[in-house]
Design a protein around this motif. Structure first.
Motif, PDB file in Angstrom:
ATOM      1  N   GLY A   5     -11.020  26.224 -12.140  1.00  0.00           N
ATOM      2  CA  GLY A   5      -9.715  26.409 -11.522  1.00  0.00           C
ATOM      3  C   GLY A   5      -9.330  25.380 -10.484  1.00  0.00           C
ATOM      4  N   ALA A   6     -10.263  24.543 -10.055  1.00  0.00           N
ATOM      5  CA  ALA A   6      -9.951  23.530  -9.046  1.00  0.00           C
ATOM      6  C   ALA A   6      -9.150  22.399  -9.695  1.00  0.00           C
ATOM      7  CB  ALA A   6     -11.225  22.976  -8.423  1.00  0.00           C
ATOM      8  N   ALA A   7      -8.094  21.972  -9.037  1.00  0.00           N
ATOM      9  CA  ALA A   7      -7.203  20.960  -9.613  1.00  0.00           C
ATOM     10  C   ALA A   7      -7.944  19.692 -10.016  1.00  0.00           C
ATOM     11  CB  ALA A   7      -6.087  20.639  -8.629  1.00  0.00           C
ATOM     12  N   ALA A   8      -8.918  19.287  -9.207  1.00  0.00           N
ATOM     13  CA  ALA A   8      -9.642  18.043  -9.476  1.00  0.00           C
ATOM     14  C   ALA A   8     -10.489  18.113 -10.746  1.00  0.00           C
ATOM     15  CB  ALA A   8     -10.530  17.694  -8.281  1.00  0.00           C
ATOM     16  N   THR A   9     -10.721  19.315 -11.248  1.00  0.00           N
ATOM     17  CA  THR A   9     -11.542  19.494 -12.446  1.00  0.00           C
ATOM     18  C   THR A   9     -10.769  19.158 -13.715  1.00  0.00           C
ATOM     19  OG1 THR A   9     -12.856  21.220 -11.371  1.00  0.00           O
ATOM     20  CG2 THR A   9     -12.877  21.211 -13.768  1.00  0.00           C
ATOM     21  N   TYR A  10      -9.460  19.204 -13.659  1.00  0.00           N
ATOM     22  CA  TYR A  10      -8.629  19.073 -14.856  1.00  0.00           C
ATOM     23  C   TYR A  10      -7.658  17.902 -14.736  1.00  0.00           C
ATOM     24  CZ  TYR A  10     -10.423  23.815 -14.940  1.00  0.00           C
ATOM     25  OH  TYR A  10     -11.262  24.899 -14.883  1.00  0.00           O
ATOM     26  N   HIS A  11      -7.099  17.512 -15.880  1.00  0.00           N
ATOM     27  CA  HIS A  11      -6.050  16.497 -15.864  1.00  0.00           C
ATOM     28  C   HIS A  11      -4.735  17.085 -15.361  1.00  0.00           C
ATOM     29  CE1 HIS A  11      -8.599  14.694 -19.278  1.00  0.00           C
ATOM     30  NE2 HIS A  11      -8.773  13.950 -18.211  1.00  0.00           N
ATOM     31  N   LEU A  12      -4.514  18.350 -15.683  1.00  0.00           N
ATOM     32  CA  LEU A  12      -3.259  19.006 -15.313  1.00  0.00           C
ATOM     33  C   LEU A  12      -3.510  20.464 -14.966  1.00  0.00           C
ATOM     34  CD1 LEU A  12      -0.091  19.076 -15.231  1.00  0.00           C
ATOM     35  CD2 LEU A  12      -0.191  19.744 -17.655  1.00  0.00           C
ATOM     36  N   SER A  13      -2.992  20.904 -13.832  1.00  0.00           N
ATOM     37  CA  SER A  13      -3.006  22.321 -13.467  1.00  0.00           C
ATOM     38  C   SER A  13      -1.557  22.772 -13.352  1.00  0.00           C
ATOM     39  CB  SER A  13      -3.723  22.536 -12.124  1.00  0.00           C
ATOM     40  OG  SER A  13      -5.094  22.222 -12.232  1.00  0.00           O
ATOM     41  N   ILE A  14      -1.236  23.898 -13.966  1.00  0.00           N
ATOM     42  CA  ILE A  14       0.158  24.328 -13.999  1.00  0.00           C
ATOM     43  C   ILE A  14       0.257  25.843 -13.884  1.00  0.00           C
ATOM     44  CG2 ILE A  14       0.162  24.380 -16.548  1.00  0.00           C
ATOM     45  CD1 ILE A  14       3.125  23.421 -16.368  1.00  0.00           C
ATOM     46  N   ASN A  15       1.272  26.300 -13.158  1.00  0.00           N
ATOM     47  CA  ASN A  15       1.545  27.718 -12.981  1.00  0.00           C
ATOM     48  C   ASN A  15       2.591  28.128 -14.018  1.00  0.00           C
ATOM     49  OD1 ASN A  15       2.723  30.197 -12.095  1.00  0.00           O
ATOM     50  ND2 ASN A  15       1.988  29.824 -10.017  1.00  0.00           N
ATOM     51  N   SER A  16       2.183  28.975 -14.949  1.00  0.00           N
ATOM     52  CA  SER A  16       3.075  29.346 -16.051  1.00  0.00           C
ATOM     53  C   SER A  16       4.256  30.206 -15.613  1.00  0.00           C
ATOM     54  CB  SER A  16       2.289  30.084 -17.143  1.00  0.00           C
ATOM     55  OG  SER A  16       1.733  31.292 -16.640  1.00  0.00           O
TER      56      SER A  16
END
Length: 211
Positions: free
Chosen positions: A176-187
């Motif tokens: 869930g940490a933003a740095a773990t993914y290319h994109l974090s988004i709230n649906s």
């Protein structure tokens, strides 16, 4: 022939992650793999699907003992009854091999199961994490299960904790940490269709492809 790519989706429980993944899969004409991975892992390994279901997105700090009854070899004769003890780690390894194999053969979407970490060396991947506001998550869970608000909150807490433990244990990263993914988004911001639009636009630019 277009180069193969994968979209890996991590998600909070009730965020619509799988629904959004299915929208993207339909638009792109590719397959989405979620629970299907358990069946494929069972088929590839010859183990019962129940073994994988019990270990599904659950970390393994202790050994999960499982019995494989009546494994018969043409050379075993009457000694064909074999008991194997497998850990969740062994089951995770089998499932990881299935994910890697699929990613070499087709463009597809994986939901959960540390796919982003398993495919961390894949040159054409998009790693996404989907969250949502608590109210929206509760509404989705209540609509699907008929549970109370209190029960939905409890489901969210347990589900997220289980997924975080599983992901953090196997990846040594932070679920869930933003740095773990290319994109974090709230649906909640755009809804399912709009979130799918946003992810597709992002993936198109990252992969340098026109969808």
């Amino acid at each position: 022939m277009k180069e193969l790519f994968v979209i890996n989706i991590g998600r909070q429980l009730g965020s619509g992650g799988k629904d959004i993944g299915e929208i993207i899969a339909r638009r792109l004409g590719i397959r989405l793999y979620d629970k299907e991975l358990l069946t494929l892992a069972a088929q590839q390994s010859g183990l019962c699907p129940e073994f994988f279901e019990k270990a599904d997105e659950k970390e393994s700090r202790s050994v999960l003992s499982t019995m494989i009854a009546y494994l018969r070899s043409p050379f075993a004769g009457d000694m064909g009854n074999v008991t194997n003890v497998l850990s969740n780690d062994a089951l995770f390894k089998i499932q990881s091999d299935v994910i890697r194999d699929l990613a070499t053969r087709e463009s597809c979407i994986f939901v959960g199961r540390c796919a982003d970490y398993i495919l961390r060396d894949h040159p054409r991947r998009v790693d996404v994490f989907i969250s949502a506001d608590d109210e929206a998550r509760i509404h989705r869970l209540r609509s699907r299960t008929g549970c109370t608000e209190e029960e939905a909150r409890s489901m969210m807490e347990r589900g997220d904790a289980r997924r975080a433990d599983y992901y953090n244990y196997y990846s040594s990263k932070t679920w869930g940490a933003a740095a773990t993914y290319h994109l974090s988004i709230n649906s909640t911001v755009f809804g399912d269709e709009g979130t799918a639009d946003f992810i597709l636009e992002f993936a198109s630019r990252k992969l340098n492809m026109k969808f």
